[in-house]
Enzyme design. Structure first.
Site, PDB file in Angstrom:
ATOM      1  N   SER A 272     -16.862 -11.216   8.976  1.00 11.91           N
ATOM      2  CA  SER A 272     -18.000 -11.982   9.484  1.00 11.91           C
ATOM      3  C   SER A 272     -17.530 -13.371   9.888  1.00 11.91           C
ATOM      4  O   SER A 272     -16.577 -13.914   9.310  1.00 11.91           O
ATOM      5  CB  SER A 272     -19.088 -12.111   8.405  1.00 11.91           C
TER       6      SER A 272
ATOM      7  N   TYR B 242     -21.124 -13.989  -0.237  1.00 10.06           N
ATOM      8  CA  TYR B 242     -20.889 -13.254   1.009  1.00 10.06           C
ATOM      9  C   TYR B 242     -19.710 -13.859   1.752  1.00 10.06           C
ATOM     10  O   TYR B 242     -18.793 -13.154   2.177  1.00 10.06           O
ATOM     11  CB  TYR B 242     -22.151 -13.289   1.868  1.00 10.06           C
TER      12      TYR B 242
END
Length: 270
Positions: A152, A165
């Site tokens: 990401s 995350y």
């Protein structure tokens, strides 16, 4: 559909999706792989959703199959690899697309708990490591193979307060680079894709369900983050990048982290 993956066997981990109005990156990638001639083992903890992905492929599915696996249980990842080899005799591509953030309870540093941190990292990072553990030895025997991990832009940019995350996706990039350098001599390539804000059921519909508000408002807010045309990407954007990285067109590309973000990372000079 040029048959760029003709004759390849691919394991797509996270080939189902959360219900929503758009297509998820895992489903889109599984479909594009099949469209380009690959036989796909569509792996997901929701077997019905994985089966739906195969059904959506229509005639391009060929002998592709769905397989139930929970990435937090390493033995189930081992079972998926063993099934693919028993069924088709080889594994050419591993695409790891499983990740969780706010749905896993991610929080800022002063609110994070052991359980939340362990849950998110077990899905986002440990699962990728263990999936590769069972696939890479097969690729070494073949002296060829491709591993693609979906990380990401959150691993690079710093605007969001939740920490687990980002930490897990940064770890995934580091793991991908290590995998690439340690297995290059065996003809194995490993690359990461870094999606930006993508209109997927997990990123949009799930957030609306968890946080409230309207889908339209969330889409508009996320789209404002994107320099290119001022709109989110789609699961197909990630899938098309995956097709390229999995194909022989990328045969000299390994250890790369490829942003698919509409230019988001340009704002920090990446």
């Amino acid at each position: 559909m040029s048959g760029r993956l003709q004759g390849k066997v691919a394991i797509v981990v996270g080939a189902g999706q959360f219900p929503g109005q758009s297509v998820g990156t895992g489903r889109a990638t599984a479909l594009r792989f099949m469209q380009e001639g690959a036989t796909v083992l569509a792996v997901d903890r929701n077997l019905d959703s994985a089966r739906e992905t195969i059904q959506l492929a229509g005639d391009t599915a060929g002998s592709s199959e769905a397989f139930e696996s929970n990435v937090t249980v390493s033995e189930s990842l081992k079972a998926a690899a063993e099934f693919a080899v028993a069924r088709w005799g080889r594994i050419d591509i591993l695409f790891y697309n499983v990740g969780v953030s706010i749905a896993g309870g991610d929080r800022p540093i002063d609110e994070i708990t052991d359980d939340v941190f362990d849950r998110i990292t077990s899905i986002n990072l440990r699962g990728a490591v263990m999936a590769a553990k069972y696939v890479v030895p097969i690729m070494r025997q073949q002296q060829s193979g491709v591993v693609i991990n979906v990380a990401s832009v959150s691993a690079i940019e710093t605007t969001r307060p939740n920490i687990t995350y980002r930490a897990s996706k940064a770890g995934l990039i580091a793991f991908t680079q290590q995998l690439a350098i340690q297995h290059a001599e065996h003809g194995i390539r490993a690359n990461a894709i870094l999606p930006g804000v993508i209109d997927t059921p997990m990123s949009v519909d799930q957030r609306v369900k968890l946080l409230g508000g309207s889908r339209e408002e969330l889409v508009a807010r996320r789209s404002r983050e994107v320099p290119l045309r001022g709109q989110q990407g789609t699961g197909w954007d990630v899938a098309n990048a995956a097709v390229f990285l999995a194909s022989d067109e990328a045969s000299f590309i390994t250890g790369v982290s490829l942003p698919v973000d509409g230019g988001m990372l340009m704002r920090i000079g990446y």
